[in-house]
Design an enzyme around this catalytic site. Structure first.
Site, PDB file in Angstrom:
ATOM      1  N   ARG A 128       0.837  -1.190   0.000  1.00 28.87           N
ATOM      2  CA  ARG A 128       0.000   0.000   0.000  1.00 28.87           C
ATOM      3  C   ARG A 128       0.880   1.252   0.000  1.00 28.87           C
ATOM      4  O   ARG A 128       2.043   1.211   0.414  1.00 28.87           O
ATOM      5  CB  ARG A 128      -0.913   0.014   1.223  1.00 28.87           C
ATOM      6  CG  ARG A 128      -1.834  -1.200   1.346  1.00 28.87           C
ATOM      7  CD  ARG A 128      -2.633  -1.151   2.638  1.00 28.87           C
ATOM      8  NE  ARG A 128      -3.535  -2.282   2.779  1.00 28.87           N
ATOM      9  CZ  ARG A 128      -3.206  -3.430   3.379  1.00 28.87           C
ATOM     10  NH1 ARG A 128      -1.985  -3.581   3.902  1.00 28.87           N
ATOM     11  NH2 ARG A 128      -4.087  -4.403   3.481  1.00 28.87           N
ATOM     12  N   LYS A 144      -1.928  -2.243   7.917  1.00 22.13           N
ATOM     13  CA  LYS A 144      -3.305  -1.767   8.055  1.00 22.13           C
ATOM     14  C   LYS A 144      -4.104  -2.619   9.034  1.00 22.13           C
ATOM     15  O   LYS A 144      -4.920  -2.100   9.797  1.00 22.13           O
ATOM     16  CB  LYS A 144      -3.979  -1.763   6.682  1.00 22.13           C
ATOM     17  CG  LYS A 144      -5.384  -1.189   6.683  1.00 22.13           C
ATOM     18  CD  LYS A 144      -5.977  -1.191   5.285  1.00 22.13           C
ATOM     19  CE  LYS A 144      -7.401  -0.658   5.278  1.00 22.13           C
ATOM     20  NZ  LYS A 144      -7.983  -0.676   3.914  1.00 22.13           N
ATOM     21  N   HIS A 169      -4.145   3.239  -5.499  1.00 21.81           N
ATOM     22  CA  HIS A 169      -4.415   1.922  -4.918  1.00 21.81           C
ATOM     23  C   HIS A 169      -4.703   0.873  -5.995  1.00 21.81           C
ATOM     24  O   HIS A 169      -4.629  -0.329  -5.726  1.00 21.81           O
ATOM     25  CB  HIS A 169      -5.593   2.007  -3.943  1.00 21.81           C
ATOM     26  CG  HIS A 169      -5.663   0.859  -2.980  1.00 21.81           C
ATOM     27  ND1 HIS A 169      -4.693   0.623  -2.030  1.00 21.81           N
ATOM     28  CD2 HIS A 169      -6.567  -0.141  -2.836  1.00 21.81           C
ATOM     29  CE1 HIS A 169      -5.002  -0.456  -1.326  1.00 21.81           C
ATOM     30  NE2 HIS A 169      -6.138  -0.943  -1.799  1.00 21.81           N
ATOM     31  N   ARG A 196      -2.141  -1.843  -6.412  1.00 21.75           N
ATOM     32  CA  ARG A 196      -2.160  -3.050  -5.569  1.00 21.75           C
ATOM     33  C   ARG A 196      -2.906  -4.176  -6.279  1.00 21.75           C
ATOM     34  O   ARG A 196      -2.444  -5.313  -6.318  1.00 21.75           O
ATOM     35  CB  ARG A 196      -2.798  -2.722  -4.216  1.00 21.75           C
ATOM     36  CG  ARG A 196      -2.815  -3.886  -3.216  1.00 21.75           C
ATOM     37  CD  ARG A 196      -3.036  -3.340  -1.827  1.00 21.75           C
ATOM     38  NE  ARG A 196      -3.506  -4.300  -0.860  1.00 21.75           N
ATOM     39  CZ  ARG A 196      -2.732  -5.112  -0.138  1.00 21.75           C
ATOM     40  NH1 ARG A 196      -1.426  -5.094  -0.334  1.00 21.75           N
ATOM     41  NH2 ARG A 196      -3.246  -5.932   0.758  1.00 21.75           N
ATOM     42  N   HIS A 229      -3.387 -10.478   3.408  1.00 21.53           N
ATOM     43  CA  HIS A 229      -4.813 -10.755   3.548  1.00 21.53           C
ATOM     44  C   HIS A 229      -5.049 -11.970   4.441  1.00 21.53           C
ATOM     45  O   HIS A 229      -4.511 -13.051   4.178  1.00 21.53           O
ATOM     46  CB  HIS A 229      -5.461 -11.004   2.181  1.00 21.53           C
ATOM     47  CG  HIS A 229      -5.736  -9.755   1.417  1.00 21.53           C
ATOM     48  ND1 HIS A 229      -4.878  -9.255   0.471  1.00 21.53           N
ATOM     49  CD2 HIS A 229      -6.784  -8.886   1.471  1.00 21.53           C
ATOM     50  CE1 HIS A 229      -5.375  -8.145  -0.030  1.00 21.53           C
ATOM     51  NE2 HIS A 229      -6.524  -7.894   0.555  1.00 21.53           N
TER      52      HIS A 229
END
Length: 319
Positions: A192, A217, A272, A275, A297
């Site tokens: 990111r 994040k 973004h 990504r 993730h």
């Protein structure tokens, strides 16, 4: 409690809570609903005790001291909204609904929902830790509907135009061209923007081709494998800054990125999108577990639904 419409067309509100009986009449139903919310808040104060006299702005400033990156940007922007001037003793659902409608008039529902998460978390802290509220005023207020995830990827032609307009030729020579280096690094690593801007030299291990992210994040640390091209991009930035690899803040990146994509006639591209572009490319070389490990993730379903953007035509070529 009840709101009744009188024969005259006006609205009468009656509140009976915690032994307190109150009533009032209004010409507009929205005014009646706002008064009802405030009367109920007064009744709760009478039962649970008075909360300190703070405004939403006080809560924003306190939370902003604890946050960085986009959360801090959202909080500082909220200070300019009328919601910031509302007393936490008097805040009600109509105040939240008015803020929501103001924001929807200028930004997308997805942006409002991201701001919503930040603000709702702030109010939850006011309740659970700071003792500034008895209840989160955002509960029961309708969120904007979720929008479908973006399906945009950055094409080779668009990338060439962006690099040209940034003045990047094999190596960055200016801060603007460094934005191009950040973009290329994002396409190699699927990191990111905030993670790249916050990447410190002490967390880069080029001998092992690994970048360590101590805080991401989702709150956990992550190690990102670096390709030979990613290592080359890092090496190009030696001497730019003693602490940060790319030597720029997310605010600087955002401002320069907007100028570059405007010059390149790529206004509809978001940073973004790099990504999703990177993860779609990487999916051709990594299996799904490796891809999730690299991207950070925890929910593979999100990785598939939001970031994997291979088209049916592209998949057909593999069959």
């Amino acid at each position: 409690m009840a709101i009744d419409q009188l024969p005259s067309g006006k609205y009468r509100v009656r509140v009976n809570r915690a032994g307190v009986r109150r009533s009032a009449t209004f010409a507009r139903k929205s005014d009646a609903q706002a008064w009802e919310s405030r009367a109920l808040a007064d009744a709760v104060d009478a039962r649970l005790g008075r909360v300190p006299d703070h405004t939403v702005a006080d809560a924003i400033r306190r939370l902003a001291e604890m946050r960085t990156g986009k959360d801090a940007v959202r909080l500082n922007a909220l200070l300019r909204d009328p919601l910031a001037d509302v007393s936490l003793r008097r805040i009600c659902k109509s105040d939240i609904a008015s803020w929501r409608d103001r924001r929807l008039s200028v930004v997308s529902p997805a942006s409002v929902n991201r701001e919503w998460n930040t603000i709702s978390g702030m109010f939850s802290l006011c309740v659970s830790e700071w003792g500034w509220l008895h209840a989160n005023p955002m509960r029961g207020v309708a969120r904007p509907p979720d929008t479908p995830p973006r399906t945009r990827r950055i094409s080779a032609d668009e990338l060439a135009r962006l690099l040209h307009c940034a003045g990047y030729e094999n190596a960055p020579s200016t801060m603007t061209s460094r934005v191009a280096a950040v973009l290329l690094f994002a396409l190699e690593t699927a990191m990111r923007a905030g993670e790249i801007c916050g990447l410190a030299w002490e967390h880069v291990h080029l001998d092992r081709h690994v970048a360590h992210l101590p805080k991401t994040k989702n709150g956990s640390a992550r190690d990102v494998p670096l390709s030979a091209e990613a290592v080359r991009l890092i090496e190009q930035c030696r001497g730019v800054d003693d602490r940060l690899v790319f030597g720029m803040t997310t605010a600087s990146l955002d401002a320069l990125w907007r100028k570059i994509k405007r010059r390149a006639l790529c206004d509809d591209i978001h940073f973004h999108d790099s990504r999703a572009t990177a993860l779609t490319r990487l999916s051709r070389r990594l299996d799904v577990m490796q891809l999730a490990r690299m991207s950070g993730h925890r929910d593979i379903g999100v990785l598939y639904a939001v970031y994997y953007r291979e088209t049916a035509a592209e998949i057909a070529k593999l069959l």
